[in-house]
Design an enzyme around this catalytic site. Structure first.
Site, PDB file in Angstrom:
ATOM      1  N   ASP A  12       2.372  12.323  -5.240  1.00  0.00           N
ATOM      2  CA  ASP A  12       2.631  10.944  -4.806  1.00  0.00           C
ATOM      3  C   ASP A  12       3.821  10.388  -5.578  1.00  0.00           C
ATOM      4  OD1 ASP A  12       2.235   8.738  -3.194  1.00  0.00           O
ATOM      5  OD2 ASP A  12       0.726   7.821  -4.510  1.00  0.00           O
ATOM      6  N   GLU A  13       4.503   9.418  -4.998  1.00  0.00           N
ATOM      7  CA  GLU A  13       5.666   8.772  -5.627  1.00  0.00           C
ATOM      8  C   GLU A  13       6.699   9.813  -6.071  1.00  0.00           C
ATOM      9  OE1 GLU A  13       5.862   5.543  -5.495  1.00  0.00           O
ATOM     10  OE2 GLU A  13       3.922   4.599  -5.898  1.00  0.00           O
ATOM     11  N   GLY A  48       1.731   2.786   4.084  1.00  0.00           N
ATOM     12  CA  GLY A  48       0.569   3.674   4.163  1.00  0.00           C
ATOM     13  C   GLY A  48       0.853   5.105   3.733  1.00  0.00           C
ATOM     14  N   LYS A  49       1.892   5.310   2.941  1.00  0.00           N
ATOM     15  CA  LYS A  49       2.229   6.672   2.496  1.00  0.00           C
ATOM     16  C   LYS A  49       1.099   7.283   1.673  1.00  0.00           C
ATOM     17  CE  LYS A  49       5.912   5.350   0.295  1.00  0.00           C
ATOM     18  NZ  LYS A  49       5.740   3.888   0.589  1.00  0.00           N
ATOM     19  N   GLY A  63       8.711   6.212   4.214  1.00  0.00           N
ATOM     20  CA  GLY A  63       8.579   4.870   4.785  1.00  0.00           C
ATOM     21  C   GLY A  63       8.708   3.858   3.655  1.00  0.00           C
TER      22      GLY A  63
HETATM   23  P1  ADP Z   1       2.302   2.900   0.362  1.00  0.00           P
HETATM   24  O1  ADP Z   1       1.839   4.093  -0.429  1.00  0.00           O
HETATM   25  O2  ADP Z   1       3.247   3.281   1.486  1.00  0.00           O
HETATM   26  O3  ADP Z   1       2.888   1.798  -0.488  1.00  0.00           O
HETATM   27  P2  ADP Z   1      -0.518   2.381   0.763  1.00  0.00           P
HETATM   28  O4  ADP Z   1      -1.079   3.555   1.510  1.00  0.00           O
HETATM   29  O5  ADP Z   1      -0.789   2.332  -0.706  1.00  0.00           O
HETATM   30  O6  ADP Z   1       1.060   2.274   1.081  1.00  0.00           O
HETATM   31  O7  ADP Z   1      -1.061   1.016   1.368  1.00  0.00           O
HETATM   32  C1  ADP Z   1      -0.998   0.697   2.728  1.00  0.00           C
HETATM   33  C2  ADP Z   1      -1.828  -0.586   2.917  1.00  0.00           C
HETATM   34  O8  ADP Z   1      -1.095  -1.694   2.423  1.00  0.00           O
HETATM   35  C3  ADP Z   1      -2.100  -0.971   4.335  1.00  0.00           C
HETATM   36  O9  ADP Z   1      -3.165  -0.226   4.878  1.00  0.00           O
HETATM   37  C4  ADP Z   1      -2.471  -2.455   4.183  1.00  0.00           C
HETATM   38  O10 ADP Z   1      -3.821  -2.601   3.812  1.00  0.00           O
HETATM   39  C5  ADP Z   1      -1.644  -2.890   2.983  1.00  0.00           C
HETATM   40  N1  ADP Z   1      -0.515  -3.795   3.283  1.00  0.00           N
HETATM   41  C6  ADP Z   1      -0.062  -4.783   2.456  1.00  0.00           C
HETATM   42  N2  ADP Z   1       1.015  -5.427   2.978  1.00  0.00           N
HETATM   43  C7  ADP Z   1       1.281  -4.850   4.175  1.00  0.00           C
HETATM   44  C8  ADP Z   1       2.289  -5.046   5.201  1.00  0.00           C
HETATM   45  N3  ADP Z   1       3.231  -5.997   5.092  1.00  0.00           N
HETATM   46  N4  ADP Z   1       2.260  -4.254   6.301  1.00  0.00           N
HETATM   47  C9  ADP Z   1       1.298  -3.306   6.427  1.00  0.00           C
HETATM   48  N5  ADP Z   1       0.337  -3.046   5.505  1.00  0.00           N
HETATM   49  C10 ADP Z   1       0.315  -3.811   4.380  1.00  0.00           C
HETATM   50 MG    MG Z   2       2.041   4.631  -2.439  1.00  0.00          MG
END
Ligand code: ADP
Ligand code: MG
Length: 185
Positions: free
Chosen positions: A86-87, A16-17, A11
């Protein structure tokens, strides 16, 4: 030995990954499974030896040089049943064989990674990892422009700042956007 399974969580940024990866790992920890979590050393956001989500859940992680993913095989414990990564998009292509080797040893692998960069291009070896995966979770965020489901990552800054595919950043540098509002800068 039974082959392990590969789960890929993908995603755009902020979908939220990492949160989902940590959720899946924590439930295995509660059930007394032995897990090991790895991440590439490109990511020095927040904490060097933890995986931290944007909403601040975290687990201890082993940091591996992004161009030496074979180190994961050297560091794997005999009783480890689940490997989290992760990543994963930041690792060099040997990461695919590392995952294959873990699976052949009966280890389950749960990995999170971006399949597209902010220009919409393939990120790392995500194509190969998705093809060999047994389970795929494709998460979305919310478009910061219109509120629709976001599937793309937008580089926020205009100008010549972005150099190459890998610019590590957080919400200062990137936004989640829907495909209609995504533009290549
Ligand atoms: P990823 O690893 O995919 O970058 P994370 O699990 O670290 O995502 O973080 C997800 C969190 O980011 C969400 O639960 C929310 O708190 C925050 N967030 C910030 N910007 C957004 C957005 N535009 N849409 C949804 N969540 C967001
Ligand atoms: Mg991440």
């Amino acid at each position: 030995m039974e082959r392990g399974s590969l789960t890929i969580i993908t995603g755009c940024m902020f979908s939220g990954k990492t949160t989902e990866l940590l959720r899946l790992l924590i439930r295995h920890i509660i059930a007394r499974q032995i897990i090991q979590l790895f991440k590439p050393n490109i990511d020095n956001r927040y904490d060097k030896d933890k995986v931290v989500s944007h909403n601040r859940t975290s687990l201890e992680a082993i940091v591996i040089p992004k161009d030496n993913p074979n180190m994961i095989l050297e560091l794997i414990g005999i009783n480890t049943t689940i490997v989290g990564i992760d990543e994963i998009q930041f690792f060099t292509p040997e990461i695919v064989q590392v995952c294959e080797t873990l699976l052949s040893k009966g280890v389950n692998v749960i990995a999170a990674g971006l399949k597209q960069d902010s220009d919409g291009r393939l990120f790392g070896s995500m194509d190969k990892l998705l093809i060999i995966s047994n389970f795929i979770t494709n998460l979305t965020a919310v478009c910061v422009i219109c509120g629709e489901e976001a599937t793309m990552t937008q580089w926020k800054l205009e100008g010549p700042l972005k150099t190459g595919q890998i610019v590590v950043g957080g919400s200062e540098d990137y936004d989640a956007v829907c495909h209609k509002h995504h533009k290549v800068i």
